[in-house]
Scaffold this active site. Structure first.
Site, PDB file in Angstrom:
ATOM      1  N   HIS B 141      -5.136   4.765   6.210  1.00 41.92           N
ATOM      2  CA  HIS B 141      -3.752   5.219   6.111  1.00 41.92           C
ATOM      3  C   HIS B 141      -3.338   5.753   7.478  1.00 41.92           C
ATOM      4  O   HIS B 141      -4.183   6.215   8.244  1.00 41.92           O
ATOM      5  CB  HIS B 141      -3.703   6.335   5.058  1.00 41.92           C
ATOM      6  CG  HIS B 141      -2.332   6.806   4.682  1.00 41.92           C
ATOM      7  ND1 HIS B 141      -1.607   7.683   5.456  1.00 41.92           N
ATOM      8  CD2 HIS B 141      -1.571   6.532   3.602  1.00 41.92           C
ATOM      9  CE1 HIS B 141      -0.447   7.931   4.851  1.00 41.92           C
ATOM     10  NE2 HIS B 141      -0.401   7.243   3.726  1.00 41.92           N
ATOM     11  N   ASP B 218     -11.236  10.268   3.519  1.00 43.06           N
ATOM     12  CA  ASP B 218      -9.856  10.466   3.088  1.00 43.06           C
ATOM     13  C   ASP B 218      -9.831  10.274   1.573  1.00 43.06           C
ATOM     14  O   ASP B 218      -9.933   9.157   1.078  1.00 43.06           O
ATOM     15  CB  ASP B 218      -8.956   9.461   3.808  1.00 43.06           C
ATOM     16  CG  ASP B 218      -7.529   9.430   3.256  1.00 43.06           C
ATOM     17  OD1 ASP B 218      -7.245  10.138   2.273  1.00 43.06           O
ATOM     18  OD2 ASP B 218      -6.717   8.681   3.821  1.00 43.06           O
ATOM     19  N   GLN B 221      -6.535   9.095  -2.429  1.00 40.69           N
ATOM     20  CA  GLN B 221      -6.428   8.247  -3.620  1.00 40.69           C
ATOM     21  C   GLN B 221      -7.647   8.347  -4.533  1.00 40.69           C
ATOM     22  O   GLN B 221      -7.610   7.836  -5.654  1.00 40.69           O
ATOM     23  CB  GLN B 221      -6.225   6.775  -3.212  1.00 40.69           C
ATOM     24  CG  GLN B 221      -4.977   6.503  -2.397  1.00 40.69           C
ATOM     25  CD  GLN B 221      -3.685   6.833  -3.131  1.00 40.69           C
ATOM     26  OE1 GLN B 221      -3.650   6.945  -4.358  1.00 40.69           O
ATOM     27  NE2 GLN B 221      -2.609   7.007  -2.379  1.00 40.69           N
ATOM     28  N   LYS B 244      -0.630  14.310  -5.595  1.00 41.97           N
ATOM     29  CA  LYS B 244      -1.072  13.032  -6.159  1.00 41.97           C
ATOM     30  C   LYS B 244      -1.990  13.245  -7.361  1.00 41.97           C
ATOM     31  O   LYS B 244      -2.541  12.296  -7.916  1.00 41.97           O
ATOM     32  CB  LYS B 244      -1.803  12.203  -5.097  1.00 41.97           C
ATOM     33  CG  LYS B 244      -0.913  11.736  -3.941  1.00 41.97           C
ATOM     34  CD  LYS B 244      -1.657  10.759  -3.071  1.00 41.97           C
ATOM     35  CE  LYS B 244      -1.074  10.641  -1.659  1.00 41.97           C
ATOM     36  NZ  LYS B 244       0.206   9.944  -1.602  1.00 41.97           N
ATOM     37  N   CYS B 383       2.287   2.914   4.609  1.00 39.93           N
ATOM     38  CA  CYS B 383       1.631   3.640   5.708  1.00 39.93           C
ATOM     39  C   CYS B 383       0.337   2.969   6.146  1.00 39.93           C
ATOM     40  O   CYS B 383      -0.617   3.657   6.557  1.00 39.93           O
ATOM     41  CB  CYS B 383       1.381   5.100   5.336  1.00 39.93           C
ATOM     42  SG  CYS B 383       2.883   6.033   5.028  1.00 39.93           S
TER      43      CYS B 383
END
Lengths: 140, 425
Positions: B141, B218, B221, B244, B383
């Protein structure tokens, strides 16, 4: 539910599928390319002026992008024929949405106005009023 | 039927916790609810961008402002004590949720991006220099890609990108070539927000640690959608965002191994992060407060913990099972529709999102048409512009699922995609 978005009336789809004045001019007075980086929309406009350099004689465009941006460029290319460069300068966002004949949702206005912006910036560069290094973008 | 019977929990009961799912859309955005066509049920499939917020979390925010709103770590009065305890304990909840040792390892940030930047500035600018390298992947991202790219430019460190295979997985042979003794940091997206790929973080962490490099996952998600344990992953840093995962915006977290965070200098200076200040010099507060300068997002931090408690009630294994079910169903149905190109690994082996393009229809046109059917998806580059360049497209459409989504909503998506395809045929 009706068939698809109100934005995608027959006229828009027709211009998207059968763009008018699509291609290149042999001897344009100016050529300008602009893009919307986040959409990937790119439009190249070529304009030929009359001998006095005041009236638009011919327009051709090429490009790649969404239906709204491509249809808008196609309809604009027809509209520009016979228009003075001053009139081109004065075209605003309302003129573009009126030409498209549909309500453009706020998030899509930048698509609709890309062709107009490319033509206006090209004309300004041609007259020496805009630095040619400034690439046209209709988003921040 | 059939697929619904495999739901790992009562999805209708979960939906009742999210009043927003009952709203209708399709009207004029300037006057929502008043325009024509505003009777279309919302089908919200943009959860990878942001998830909705259950009543319990909204109530937590309201309870704070109505009941004990006060600045933290400032006063001796009762409200400040209550707010401070709740805000500090929220760190414990987050720490437990990802398997961290304690609150010392959890820094509250604005979001994943700020957590990335915190490490990039506090550690990267100090430690990196010419000859060093940072290893990323082509599917990062922008939050990690742009951050390390710019830190690389400022420090002279090289930035390398592990390539993505045609099936949308990391090329692990290339990873082994990229990671060497000059590698200082390997920053990898756990679940790709574009391809849905679930990356083999433990394997990458082992490779990085063999070369004494740190590993940053990261988790934007992955943490919302599956059980994530920092020790199982073997990472040194993990970042994720509250919004999220049923929480509010404005709050996220950085997990960092305590001994590394201890060595790092503050990223932001100011109030709350200091122990003793004179005109000449200052000393820093203990972890994690050393990295939380200024008045933090107090209500959001407390609500972040409430969101985690909500998810834990359902169970992260169940959330993942539901995501897997929906992802596979969507993948299969979109494939069967025809004229749809889907990016990333097959349906049975991905996170709960599907990015795709419909032949002859620009993603933005698709999203506009889907909007008329009440279907909210993301369209654009998500992104990940360089990844889209690699995929050879400027933009894609993305449907992303969460615990309240249903098979019927995916049917609505597929029907609307079919209508769009036919409109442009």
């Amino acid at each position: 539910m009706g068939l698809g978005s109100d934005m995608y009336r027959q006229q828009i789809l027709d211009h998207y599928k059968n763009p008018r004045n699509y291609g290149e001019l042999e001897d344009p007075d100016f050529t300008h390319v602009g893009e919307n980086p986040s959409c990937g929309d790119t439009i190249r406009m070529q304009v030929a002026l009359d001998d006095a350099g005041e009236t638009i004689d011919a327009v051709r465009f090429t490009g790649d992008g969404c239906a709204i941006s491509m249809a808008s460029a196609s309809m604009l290319s027809e509209r520009l024929h016979g228009m003075s460069v001053e009139e081109l300068d004065e075209l605003d966002t309302d003129d573009v949405t009126e030409m498209l004949g549909v309500d453009i949702s706020p998030m899509r206005v930048k698509c609709a106005v890309l062709g107009r912006q490319v033509a206006q910036d090209g004309s300004k560069i041609h007259r020496g009023e805009l630095d040619p290094d400034d690439r046209t973008k209709t988003e921040e | 039927m059939g697929v619904q019977e495999q739901y790992p929990f009562d999805v209708e009961a979960v939906r009742a916790d999210f009043p927003i799912l009952d709203r209708k859309v399709g009207g004029d955005p300037e006057t929502p609810g008043e325009g024509p066509g505003d009777d279309t049920p919302l089908v919200y499939l943009d959860n990878a961008a942001t998830s909705h917020t259950p009543d319990a979390v909204v109530d937590t925010i309201a309870d704070y402002y109505r009941g004990y709103n006060a600045n933290v770590h400032r006063g001796i009065h009762q409200l400040s004590q209550e707010a401070s305890v709740a805000y500090e304990e929220a760190h414990d909840t987050v720490a437990d949720f990802v398997g961290a040792s304690g609150r010392e390892e959890i820094v509250f940030t604005k979001n994943t991006t700020e957590a990335m930047n915190l490490v990039a500035y506090a550690w990267g600018l100090e430690e990196l220099g010419p000859g060093d390298n940072v290893v990323l992947t082509q599917m990062e991202h922008h939050s990690s890609l742009v951050t390390w790219q710019q830190i690389g430019k400022r420090t002279g460190a090289d930035v390398r990108f592990i390539e993505v295979t045609d099936e949308g997985r990391l090329d692990m042979e290339h990873a082994a070539e990229c990671i060497d003794d000059d590698t200082q940091m390997v920053s990898v997206v756990h679940v790709s927000n574009t391809l849905g790929t679930v990356n083999p973080i433990p394997e990458i962490a082992a490779m990085a640690h063999d070369h004494d490099a740190y590993v940053f996952a990261d988790g934007a998600q992955s943490v919302p959608t599956r059980p994530v344990d920092v020790k199982d992953l073997g990472v040194d840093f993990l970042a994720f965002s509250g919004h999220k995962m049923c929480g509010p915006t404005g709050i996220g977290a950085l997990y960092g191994r305590e001994e590394i965070l201890d060595e790092m200098q503050p990223y932001l200076y100011g109030g709350d992060m200091i122990r003793r200040v004179s005109f000449e010099d200052s000393t820093w507060e203990d972890l994690p407060w050393k990295f939380e300068a200024g008045t933090p997002s107090i209500a959001q931090g407390i609500a972040f913990a409430a969101a985690i408690e909500y998810l834990e009630e359902i169970g992260m294994e169940n959330v993942q099972a539901h995501e897997d079910l929906l992802a596979e169903y969507a993948y299969d149905r979109l494939t069967d529709l025809g004229g749809v190109e889907i990016y990333g690994p097959p349906g049975h082996d991905r996170g709960g999102l599907v990015a795709f393009n419909v032949e002859g229809v620009h993603a933005h046109d698709l999203s506009s048409i889907l909007n008329d059917y009440g279907v909210a998806i993301r369209a654009g580059d998500h992104c990940t512009q360089p990844l889209h360049d690699e995929m050879g497209v400027a933009a894609s459409a993305r449907a992303s699922f969460y615990l309240y989504n249903t098979v019927e909503e995916i049917d609505a998506l597929v029907e609307a995609v079919g209508e769009a395809r036919d409109l442009f045929a």
